[in-house]
Motif scaffolding. Structure first.
Motif, PDB file in Angstrom:
ATOM      1  N   GLN A 579       0.802  -1.221   0.000  1.00 46.79           N
ATOM      2  CA  GLN A 579       0.000   0.000   0.000  1.00 46.79           C
ATOM      3  C   GLN A 579       0.838   1.276   0.000  1.00 46.79           C
ATOM      4  N   HIS A 660      -9.297   0.000   3.192  1.00 46.74           N
ATOM      5  CA  HIS A 660      -8.196  -0.891   2.804  1.00 46.74           C
ATOM      6  C   HIS A 660      -8.442  -2.358   3.153  1.00 46.74           C
ATOM      7  N   TYR A 715     -10.842  -4.315  -2.582  1.00 54.85           N
ATOM      8  CA  TYR A 715     -10.831  -3.171  -1.671  1.00 54.85           C
ATOM      9  C   TYR A 715     -10.631  -1.896  -2.484  1.00 54.85           C
ATOM     10  N   THR A 717      -8.804   0.791  -2.569  1.00 50.51           N
ATOM     11  CA  THR A 717      -7.521   1.373  -2.993  1.00 50.51           C
ATOM     12  C   THR A 717      -6.624   0.347  -3.674  1.00 50.51           C
ATOM     13  N   PHE A 718      -7.234  -0.664  -4.271  1.00 49.57           N
ATOM     14  CA  PHE A 718      -6.455  -1.715  -4.947  1.00 49.57           C
ATOM     15  C   PHE A 718      -5.640  -1.158  -6.114  1.00 49.57           C
ATOM     16  N   SER A 721      -1.739  -0.317  -6.168  1.00 50.92           N
ATOM     17  CA  SER A 721      -1.026  -1.101  -5.160  1.00 50.92           C
ATOM     18  C   SER A 721      -0.031  -2.043  -5.825  1.00 50.92           C
ATOM     19  N   SER A 770      -6.121  -5.435   1.491  1.00 53.02           N
ATOM     20  CA  SER A 770      -4.848  -4.788   1.162  1.00 53.02           C
ATOM     21  C   SER A 770      -3.672  -5.553   1.745  1.00 53.02           C
ATOM     22  N   ASN A 771      -3.863  -6.140   2.907  1.00 52.24           N
ATOM     23  CA  ASN A 771      -2.839  -6.963   3.564  1.00 52.24           C
ATOM     24  C   ASN A 771      -3.521  -8.224   4.082  1.00 52.24           C
TER      25      ASN A 771
END
Length: 969
Positions: A579, A660, A715, A717-718, A721, A770-771
């Motif tokens: 991210q 996220h 998600y 904000t992919f 990334s 995101s994680n």
């Protein structure tokens, strides 16, 4: 030292420790606050400490003789030890209660060992073993002559008296021992009957059974399961009677009763405002029939007692949950938003109750309740203004109230002496605010469940870094100390390079160099060096030059002396963050495994944790990857559900989590898995297994999140990334190497799975989270599932674990099995393990292969721990809670180990668990801490080492077992 029952043994025939009192009268009533003792003949007498004192004195005299000098020492020593023993029981039962004679003997033995009186303790243990053999002839349950015991009536919860139901006791004990190898139901029953007396309560009746089994655990580990099953009898009676199902029930009866219990529990839980009314919308008959009663049998005693004391919902201190009800409540809470929520609840329940996977403690606490705060960790950045600083304090308080572990980034706050434009004054620096944060954590003690848990992070270039290093010292101005808060160094690569090259390092106040906080990698290095040039030219007034190596040595020195600050690495966390397009990782969390972006006043990072039980996935000596893949798939779905269900005490935490959607899937039972494969922790095979097992978890976790993205969407904000570019955790190693330079890093990049196909899938299909991965400490949930915590090596092969639930003998079952196979397991071996603090290395009759396999944590060279962690780290998009064990610790060893951690590409380290070469460490019978910090300055030391600093205080297990511990799991 061999003993015989003569006047010179220290324990003559009719030892006062064995009898405690000469009275044979039965006591059925006790004054408030009075302690009483159950003797072996069933009688009850008042507790007095004079008999203990006399017996211990005789024991000391038998070992040391009766010279004048010895007598003085013995008198003073025995007086102090006797007071400790009495204080233990009075603290445990402040309102009075009943103690079995075996508990007193156990406490005498533990106190002798804690005091370092090993010869006396060894003599005493052997004596007890002989006496036990004489008292316990081989019998069958059916052959026990109950006419040998006085007539016994039992007092129920209503105060009514009933004759003791002998047949039911036989059934309960037989059930408890069924299917367990080398467990003798007759011995438990015989000893329990000796402990009973007329007028015994139902609670004390169960306690007598539990204690009788528990005392045998150190001789045969399977007794822990028998003890747990006997405890289950109490739990069933408590919950079923409260719910109106039955006054009591056997385990066999639970096959049908569980289905009836779930609907009654849901109704009662809603009525008492303990669980969410939404749970009533499930098909309770379907879910009740899905409960698997036999899974109650897989608990160890420690695991079940932990659930009972800490996790089961209760009303007026009456637990209304049973294990399978508990797991179903959590599963229902996690399936609440699923379209086919009944089927998903059953799927989640089966995974949890199998022990293949376990959710983190906040999820277990709160799933399905009115306030489902399910997340484990929160990360914040504190801004450089008063309104923002105290707003961050309020956020800390609100998050801590609902059991969140906190990581605070304090780097933006200006340093001591910095200019304050608004007042035309000078700043007092960050330390006074840290003191306030410390006291806030103490004041808001996680809703009354445990002490507030906060870790403050500061970058190594901050003007206040030197004072920050000393926050946990026991000397100096206490107004500038934070004794209750954890601290951690946020170290840039440039500093480590300066250490290696023995160059100077410049300290700045962040208000003069505001952009350094958000820079990392080459960009940070270039800008930092520009600021150094400006400072040299007189353009930056507040700065200070130090030798990087001197500051590094102080960091290590304080870590050794106080346990803090931990050492974590800024650039590795950021350069490998998926991210990095959306923000900056400014700190880790309370346990150093979470690496998520934060932004002052806008985003508080949140992580939701759970752990795979790796030992459960070893089948026939190897990793069952097909089973692992299914476990990971369900676990990732459960973790993703947490994000939408979770209660957020602070709105910026909701904003970040929804934006996220990070989760942290970890593992536990790594050491157990090695035992199952007959692999020593200190070996190349263990390093390879760490690599391959984490690769498998990573592969299937990423795949599962991508599949969820296809079902639910990526998600928000992919795009942008690393995932969207097809750069997976393994690939991000190249970014770290490129920025740091190959000279300063050495990592293994081998792989075995089809990563090319997965890269394309992720690029085109997206990611739901995101994680995805982080390895947390897992101490408490590892206790529940009965395996070693996280990725830790075995601390000791036999020890006594103390917490508010009592004292638990913990013995390595794998070791006992191997010793039994070779005819080496006996009472002398038990005593030797106690004497040598759970270590095999000095026991001559232990074969070398077993010494290698069962090496304890301080016998594993740190390089093996670091190398295994390095192999795992290449697969993890976040980090791992990595404790480092260093025996014979000194400055050189610490320097080598932490340089190696950085050089091997690790993102973070956690506690340093150090034993100095000259420090006397006796932790076989620990009270929960190793080298506990106190006003005395740490661990005890030999006279020769009195002038040297003691190793830092660190908890043996970071968990709810120790109510003062701050772990997020």
């Amino acid at each position: 030292m061999q003993t015989t029952e003569t006047e010179n043994t220290g324990k003559p025939q009719g030892s006062p420790i064995a009898d405690n009192a000469s009275s044979s009268s039965t006591i059925n009533a006790t004054a408030p606050g009075q302690l009483r003792v159950i003797k072996r003949n069933g009688t009850v007498v008042p507790y007095t400490d004079d008999k203990i004192s006399v017996a211990m004195t005789k024991a000391f005299l038998a070992v040391e003789g009766g010279t004048a000098a010895a007598s003085r020492r013995i008198h003073e020593t025995v007086e102090g030890l006797t007071a400790q023993i009495s204080a233990t029981f009075k603290r445990r039962m402040p309102s009075g209660g009943t103690i079995h004679i075996e508990e007193i003997q156990d406490q005498v033995e533990l106190t002798l060992m804690r005091a370092g009186e090993h010869k006396v303790a060894r003599d005493y243990v052997i004596y007890r073993a002989k006496r036990a053999e004489q008292r316990t002839p081989a019998v069958n349950v059916e052959d026990v002559n109950f006419s040998d015991f006085p007539e016994i009536n039992v007092v129920d919860h209503n105060g009514d008296r009933h004759p003791l139901d002998i047949d039911r006791i036989k059934t309960v004990v037989a059930e408890a021992c069924a299917g367990l190898k080398d467990v003798d139901a007759d011995a438990i029953l015989k000893e329990a009957m000796r402990s009973l007396y007329d007028g015994v309560s139902l609670t004390d009746l169960n306690t007598a059974l539990v204690i009788s089994a528990r005392t045998l655990v150190e001789k045969e580990p399977n007794y822990t399961y028998a003890t747990s099953r006997l405890l289950m009898d109490k739990l069933r009676a408590e919950a079923l009677s409260f719910l109106g199902i039955a006054e009591e029930a056997t385990q066999a009866e639970m096959e049908t009763l569980y289905a009836k219990t779930l609907p009654a529990y849901i109704e009662k839980g809603i009525e008492l405002d303990l669980i969410s009314p939404d749970l009533a919308s499930y098909d309770l008959n379907m879910l009740g029939n899905a409960l698997i009663a036999e899974r109650d049998l897989q608990f160890t005693y420690l695991g079940l007692q932990t659930l009972y004391d800490r996790y089961f919902l209760h009303s007026n201190d009456v637990r209304i949950e049973l294990p399978q009800i508990f797991f179903m409540r959590v599963a229902m809470g996690l399936a609440a938003n699923e379209e086919n929520k009944n089927e998903r609840a059953v799927e989640f329940y089966r995974l949890l109750s199998s022990f293949d996977y376990m959710s983190s403690t906040p999820t277990l606490f709160n799933a399905g309740t009115l306030r489902p705060q399910l997340s484990s960790c929160y990360l914040t950045t504190v801004p450089d203004d008063l309104h923002g600083i105290y707003g961050a304090m309020q956020d800390n308080a609100m998050l801590s109230k609902w059991a969140g572990g906190l990581g605070n980034d304090w780097t933006p706050v200006r340093g001591l002496g910095a200019y304050i434009k608004g007042t035309n004054g000078k700043s007092q620096g960050v330390v006074p605010f840290l003191k306030v944060a410390n006291d806030t954590a103490v004041a808001v003690n996680q809703g009354g469940k445990r002490k507030g848990a906060v870790c403050a992070y500061l970058e190594t270039w901050h003007m206040d870094i030197e004072e920050f290093l000393e926050l946990r010292k026991n000397t100096g101005d206490d107004r500038r100390r934070t004794h209750d808060m954890n601290t951690a160094n946020w170290v840039p690569d440039l500093f480590m390079k300066r250490v290696f090259e023995e160059k100077e390092w410049t300290l700045f106040s962040p208000n003069d160099v505001p952009d350094l906080h958000d820079l990392f990698g080459r960009a940070f290095e270039d800008r930092y060096e520009e600021y150094e040039r400006q400072a040299a030219a007189g353009k930056i007034r507040v700065h200070k030059k130090v030798r990087a190596l001197d500051l590094w040595r102080k960091m290590l020195g304080m870590l050794f002396e106080t346990g803090h600050p931990w050492i974590t690495f800024k650039d590795a966390c950021n350069l490998r963050s998926p991210q990095q397009h959306a923000g900056v990782v400014h700190s880790s969390n309370l346990c150093t495994e979470i690496t998520l972006n934060t932004k002052a006043n806008e985003e508080i990072a949140v992580c939701n944790l759970g752990s795979i039980n790796l030992a459960q996935h070893i089948v026939d000596g190897k990793l069952d990857e097909e089973k692992l893949a299914q476990t990971v798939k369900t676990a990732v779905r459960m973790l993703d559900n947490v994000i939408d269900i979770n209660y957020y005490a602070v709105e910026s935490a909701r904003t970040s989590n929804m934006r996220h959607r990070p989760v942290g899937l970890g593992l536990m039972g790594f050491q157990d898995a090695l035992y199952k494969m007959n692999i020593s922790y200190s070996s190349d095979d263990a390093v390879t297994f760490a690599d391959r097992s984490m690769e498998a978890i990573s592969y299937h976790a990423i795949k599962a999140s991508s599949e969820l993205a296809k079902e639910r969407g990526s998600y928000s904000t992919f795009d942008g990334s690393l995932w969207s570019k097809g750069i997976l955790p393994l690939d991000s190693l190249d970014l770290l190497i490129e920025n740091r330079g190959e000279k300063f890093i050495k990592v293994d990049k081998s792989s075995t799975h089809d990563w090319d196909t997965l890269r394309e899938t992720v690029k085109t299909q997206g990611m739901r989270n995101s994680n995805v991965m982080a390895i947390a400490p897992t101490a408490t949930i590892a206790n529940i599932t009965g395996v070693s915590q996280s990725i830790e090596p075995t601390y000791q092969n036999l020890y006594v674990k103390s917490n508010l639930s009592g004292e638990f003998t913990v013995v390595n079952p794998y070791l006992v099995h191997d010793l039994k196979e070779r005819g080496l397991w006996d009472s002398v071996m038990v005593n030797d393990l106690k004497y040598y603090e759970g270590s095999l290395q000095k026991i001559d009759r232990i074969p070398e292969d077993l010494k290698a396999l069962y090496s304890t944590a301080f016998e594993v060279e740190p390089r093996w721990i670091v190398e295994a962690a390095s192999r795992r780290q290449k697969w993890i998009d976040q980090a791992q809670s990595l404790n480092l064990y260093i025996a014979g610790a000194n400055g050189k060893k610490l320097d080598i180990t932490y340089r190696m951690a950085w050089y091997s590409g690790l993102k973070t380290t956690y506690y340093l668990r150090a034993l100095s070469a000259t420090t006397t460490e006796k932790s076989t019978v620990t009270s929960g801490t190793l080298n506990a910090v106190s006003s005395g300055g740490g661990a005890s030391q030999s006279a020769a080492a009195a002038a040297e600093p003691a190793p830092a205080a660190v908890p043996l297990a970071c968990s709810l077992d120790d109510p003062d511990c701050e772990a997020c799991q």
